[in-house]
Design a protein around this motif. Structure first.
Motif, PDB file in Angstrom:
ATOM      1  N   ASP A  56      38.632 -66.972  -5.010  1.00  0.00           N
ATOM      2  CA  ASP A  56      39.868 -67.571  -5.523  1.00  0.00           C
ATOM      3  C   ASP A  56      41.068 -67.085  -4.735  1.00  0.00           C
ATOM      4  O   ASP A  56      41.975 -67.838  -4.416  1.00  0.00           O
ATOM      5  CB  ASP A  56      40.075 -67.210  -7.000  1.00  0.00           C
ATOM      6  N   ASP A  62      39.220 -74.017  -4.235  1.00  0.00           N
ATOM      7  CA  ASP A  62      39.887 -75.316  -4.439  1.00  0.00           C
ATOM      8  C   ASP A  62      39.082 -76.478  -3.849  1.00  0.00           C
ATOM      9  O   ASP A  62      38.264 -76.284  -2.966  1.00  0.00           O
ATOM     10  CB  ASP A  62      41.264 -75.306  -3.749  1.00  0.00           C
ATOM     11  N   PRO A  63      39.369 -77.729  -4.339  1.00  0.00           N
ATOM     12  CA  PRO A  63      38.729 -78.886  -3.706  1.00  0.00           C
ATOM     13  C   PRO A  63      39.172 -79.008  -2.247  1.00  0.00           C
ATOM     14  O   PRO A  63      40.275 -78.576  -1.891  1.00  0.00           O
ATOM     15  CB  PRO A  63      39.245 -80.078  -4.509  1.00  0.00           C
ATOM     16  N   LEU A  64      38.322 -79.633  -1.442  1.00  0.00           N
ATOM     17  CA  LEU A  64      38.535 -79.693   0.004  1.00  0.00           C
ATOM     18  C   LEU A  64      39.901 -80.262   0.398  1.00  0.00           C
ATOM     19  O   LEU A  64      40.613 -79.680   1.214  1.00  0.00           O
ATOM     20  CB  LEU A  64      37.408 -80.528   0.625  1.00  0.00           C
ATOM     21  N   LEU A  65      40.254 -81.398  -0.220  1.00  0.00           N
ATOM     22  CA  LEU A  65      41.503 -82.049   0.204  1.00  0.00           C
ATOM     23  C   LEU A  65      42.725 -81.212  -0.148  1.00  0.00           C
ATOM     24  O   LEU A  65      43.692 -81.151   0.620  1.00  0.00           O
ATOM     25  CB  LEU A  65      41.614 -83.446  -0.409  1.00  0.00           C
ATOM     26  N   VAL A  66      42.670 -80.558  -1.306  1.00  0.00           N
ATOM     27  CA  VAL A  66      43.777 -79.680  -1.701  1.00  0.00           C
ATOM     28  C   VAL A  66      43.915 -78.549  -0.697  1.00  0.00           C
ATOM     29  O   VAL A  66      45.009 -78.234  -0.213  1.00  0.00           O
ATOM     30  CB  VAL A  66      43.529 -79.123  -3.122  1.00  0.00           C
ATOM     31  N   GLN A  67      42.761 -77.934  -0.353  1.00  0.00           N
ATOM     32  CA  GLN A  67      42.777 -76.844   0.631  1.00  0.00           C
ATOM     33  C   GLN A  67      43.362 -77.331   1.952  1.00  0.00           C
ATOM     34  O   GLN A  67      44.160 -76.651   2.586  1.00  0.00           O
ATOM     35  CB  GLN A  67      41.355 -76.359   0.901  1.00  0.00           C
TER      36      GLN A  67
END
Lengths: 328, 548
Positions: A56, A62-67
């Protein structure tokens, strides 16, 4: 000219974004997990919740797109986060290591250009056929020997047997000589091959005959008329190898125990330290782009036809012949 | 265990290794003979004259220590540096395995092995001037427990930690929820070395980069990543371990560690005098240092390098197959050919220097005919290619391993040939650390191959216990009972009996195929005297001096 430069700048920005995104995607789909590598040592019996907590912290949960979104936004501000292995800021990790690598590559490039161009010009200038062939075969040797082998050989002979120069470390100019020579060898050889080939072509061109008919001396024809036209492919090649030197530094810095970006990269790749690898990839792309831009500014100075509309054709022709030359 | 690994871009050239092996073997034998006399660390200091103080020792490490905090990181390179910076509550005699007082003058353990009360030595200070008192000790253990997974090794020693109580300023009691007989030895390790309370308040990252204040004989100077680490002598140090020969301060002014990843360059640097000492001499380089140098070597205690079968897999769930493989491995041949005599053939699952070790060499003798008989009886019939098969299934097994130890590939190639002689096909699967962890977690392997360094037999419970990591997917059984029992016994003799039983069970039932004992092999120029390796085979430089 302004339009030409604007277009080049736009392309540069696109290349940078693509390098970031591609490296991000590739690093993400790699099997393995950097946190596992750090914490999952054989002696570790870390509880799953402890590992989750560390994950964390680095935002790996986190989800891929957020990352990706977060990473891109931070990268634009020059922030690549923290190394997972050492906890140090990626930016400082890289900026600390960069000066040593820049010193090494700059010196290596200088040596490569001086000796590479020297051999090419000499080989195309001398009249004796045997000498000419001998000089032209030197670069082939330089290209075929592996960098790490040359490095180890230089260390064994120059440092351990003759004790002339230090084999290790980053202490002053003396410690720079052997690694720079090692790094310069293949680059200089490539420059020599490409330049020799374009010089031969240029010297056979009709305008040389014209210049000769007008009474120009041999030296003037060689350096003023032929070299200027023959230098474009070499310049393009120079852009490619200058960008590649960071990769070459991985091997040379390891053999010579030098601190620098190459060592940082090798360690980060091995440990899947994604933030650091990402930073290095973007930096390499930046170097490539910067060198290309610089060359794009230089081309029209050498060959005014380039900045006009037919320019891209001429330039890609120059690139193609450079690549051919390097492959030859 | 974590040995120098990775970044061996250039490792060694394959041909060279074998060519030199024979000569290396002969010469290294001489080196061992020289080392194994009165002083196991290899100091034949008879005519070295009186020790002198001062000077700088330059020591080449194979890899960057990455994180200097001994409580957090487990690399040998980090621990070998950390050992000079921190002291421990106790020390362990490398010869006997006995626990000796160090910063703790005395201690008491309750019969359940759940409460450990330490009486601290008075007058000890960290290098920032603050005292090493009960509150500081409590703060250390509390912090390690909070660090959790970040303290890779140390947190494993504190499993079941309930808390510490300051009884009085010089008395501290540490309590566990369940019996933890291994804890006393753990207090002797560098991983549970003590740091000042100011250091503990820093972030784990700051500590990694060198913000470390300990009470050890040296203090941290500087750390340049991938380049060097410098430590200097602590003035006024007066609380050395009773196992050291010199009392008071260390001899050396300074130790400069240089990071030299390429093994050939490291060896050349020592030969040409560019450094005084090097770590991790490769087996093929040992011959270069047979004369005129001091080779300091000691086997790593703990779980030896072994093939660990996945007992949940078809084929390997058959005890007979595991037993046959146990007999088919020629361990002395490993030492003689691809390694060197410094790496001893395994004679148990524990290395011989581990407290509680039992000699099981008879059970581990090379017996290819016996192996063939067992496989015949189990219904495995040799096929046309020499590989056995049963019910249309080939006796082909894979082994997952990493690059933790440079010679692993050659070792496993030789084991592959040995197993082939009895009709077993061994497939080598070399993986990067990350992939290895995934494969092992998923159970997608027949054998794993690794070792774990620890100078306490409890290492076997962590590896093979059904409550431990249990990568071999062992079912509960007599070995598990013995491993659980030994964790609860304070009495050394009673504990040793259970440990012996566990070793016998693991070997007899083929739950591990021990191969060889890893060794630390460091090279020093002849002028360097008084280098020792502690019970965990970490270097200590307190007694080290340089002849003028």
């Amino acid at each position: 000219m302004a339009r030409y430069l604007l277009r080049r700048l736009g392309q540069a920005a696109f290349v940078l974004w693509a390098a970031f995104t591609l490296s991000y995607a590739i690093l993400f789909v790699l099997p393995g997990d950097p946190v596992d590598i750090k914490l999952g040592g054989l002696e570790s019996n870390a509880a799953p919740e402890q590992i989750a907590e560390v994950r964390d912290r680095y935002g790996i949960g986190d989800p891929l797109l957020v990352q990706y979104g977060k990473a891109l936004r931070n990268a634009l501000a020059g922030d690549f986060g923290h190394s997972i292995q050492t906890g140090a800021e990626v930016r400082t990790t890289i900026t600390d290591a960069l000066p040593e690598t820049l010193k090494l590559t700059a010196f290596a490039l200088l040596l490569a250009v001086v000796f590479g161009a020297g051999i090419a010009l000499l080989a195309t200038y001398v009249r004796g056929r045997a000498l000419r062939q001998l000089l032209l075969s030197v670069p082939a040797v330089g290209i075929s020997v592996p960098v790490f082998w040359v490095g180890l050989l230089l260390i064994q002979v120059v440092s351990f047997q003759w004790r002339l120069l230090p084999a290790l470390g980053n202490d002053g100019f003396e410690s720079l000589v052997l690694p720079a020579v090692t790094l310069a060898l293949p680059v200089g050889a490539m420059i020599a091959q490409v330049l020799a080939k374009s010089m031969t072509t240029a010297l056979a061109a009709p305008y040389i005959g014209t210049a000769r008919a007008k009474g120009a001396g041999r030296v003037r024809i060689h350096f003023r008329h032929a070299l200027r036209n023959a230098s474009l492919p070499t310049l393009t090649l120079f852009g490619v190898v200058a960008g590649n030197l960071v990769t070459e530094a991985v091997v040379v810095e390891t053999v010579f125990s030098r601190a620098g970006l190459g060592r940082v990269t090798a360690f980060a790749v091995d440990r899947q330290d994604i933030p650091v690898v990402q930073g290095v990839v973007v930096l390499s792309a930046l170097i490539f782009v910067a060198v290309s831009l610089l060359l794009d500014v230089l081309y029209p100075l050498l060959d005014p036809r380039i900045a006009r509309d037919r320019a891209p054709l001429r330039r890609s022709a120059a690139r193609a012949s450079a690549v051919q030359g390097a492959a030859a | 265990m974590l040995v120098p690994r990775r970044t061996r871009l250039l490792a060694h050239l394959p041909g060279r290794r074998r060519a030199v092996a024979a000569g290396a073997a002969a010469l290294a034998l001489a080196a061992t003979a020289a080392c194994s006399g009165a002083d196991p660390a290899g100091n034949t200091a008879a005519d070295a004259g009186p020790p002198v103080s001062g000077g700088t020792l330059s020591f080449a490490l194979a890899i960057d220590p990455t994180c200097l905090d001994p409580q957090q990181y487990g690399l040998n390179a980090s621990l070998n540096i950390g050992r000079q910076l921190v002291d421990s509550l106790t020390d362990q005699d490398p010869a006997t395995g006995e626990i000796k007082p160090w910063l703790a003058q005395s201690w008491e353990v309750n019969p359940q092995a759940t409460a450990f009360t330490f009486k601290l030595r008075p007058g000890v200070t960290f290098s920032d001037g603050t005292p090493v008192d009960a509150a500081a000790v409590k703060a250390n253990f509390d912090t390690v427990a909070t660090l959790g997974a970040k303290a890779v090794i140390a947190s494993g020693y504190l499993v079941g930690y309930q808390g510490a109580t300051v009884v009085d300023p010089s008395t501290v009691r540490i309590e566990f929820k369940a019996p933890s007989a291994q804890f006393l030895q753990a207090t002797a390790t560098v991983s549970l070395g003590l740091l000042s309370t100011a250091t503990l308040a820093k972030t784990p990252e700051e500590r990694c980069l060198g913000a470390l204040v300990g009470s050890g004989p040296f203090v941290f100077g500087s750390y340049k990543a991938n380049q060097s680490v410098e430590i200097t002598r602590r003035a006024g140090y007066a609380w050395g371990s009773p196992l050291w020969t010199k009392s008071g301060e260390a001899y050396l002014d300074k130790v400069v560690y240089k990071i030299i990843p390429e093994s050939g360059v490291r060896a050349g640097a020592l030969e040409s005098g560019q450094v005084d000492a090097i770590s991790d001499i490769q087996p093929q380089d040992e011959a270069r240092f047979a004369t005129g140098y001091r080779v300091v070597t000691r086997p790593n205690p703990g779980f030896v390098f072994a093939l660990q079968p996945n007992a949940a897999r078809p084929v390997l769930d058959d005890e007979r197959v595991r037993q046959a493989i146990q007999k088919a491995v020629d361990r002395p041949e490993l030492s003689k050919t691809v390694l060197s005599p410094l790496y001893k053939p395994a004679t148990s699952v524990l290395a011989a220097v581990t407290p509680g070790y039992t000699d099981l060499s008879a059970a581990l003798a090379y017996d290819p005919e016996g192996a063939k008989r067992i496989l015949d009886a189990a219904g495995w019939v040799p096929g046309a290619d020499g590989i056995r098969a049963k019910d249309g299934r080939k006796l082909s097994l894979d082994v997952v391993f990493g690059s933790a130890f440079n010679a692993s590939q050659s070792v496993l190639e030789l084991v592959q040939q040995q197993l082939k002689r009895v009709g077993v096909d061994l497939r080598l699967r070399k993986l990067a650390i990350g992939d290895q962890n995934n494969v092992i977690a998923a159970g997608d392997f027949d054998f794993t191959y690794y070792n774990v360094t620890r100078a306490d037999p409890d290492v076997l419970r962590v590896i093979f216990g059904t409550q431990g990591t249990n990568r071999g997917r062992l079912p509960a059984g007599p070995q598990d009972t013995a491993l659980t029992q030994q964790a609860q016994l304070v009495d050394p003799a009673a504990r040793a009996a259970q440990v012996a039983e566990a070793q016998r069970q693991l070997v007899d039932r083929g739950y591990a195929i021990p191969l060889f004992e890893l060794a630390q092999v460091h090279g020093f120029s002849a002028k360097v005297q008084g280098v020792t390796l502690d019970a965990s085979s970490r270097l200590t430089f307190h007694d080290t001096w340089i002849k003028g």
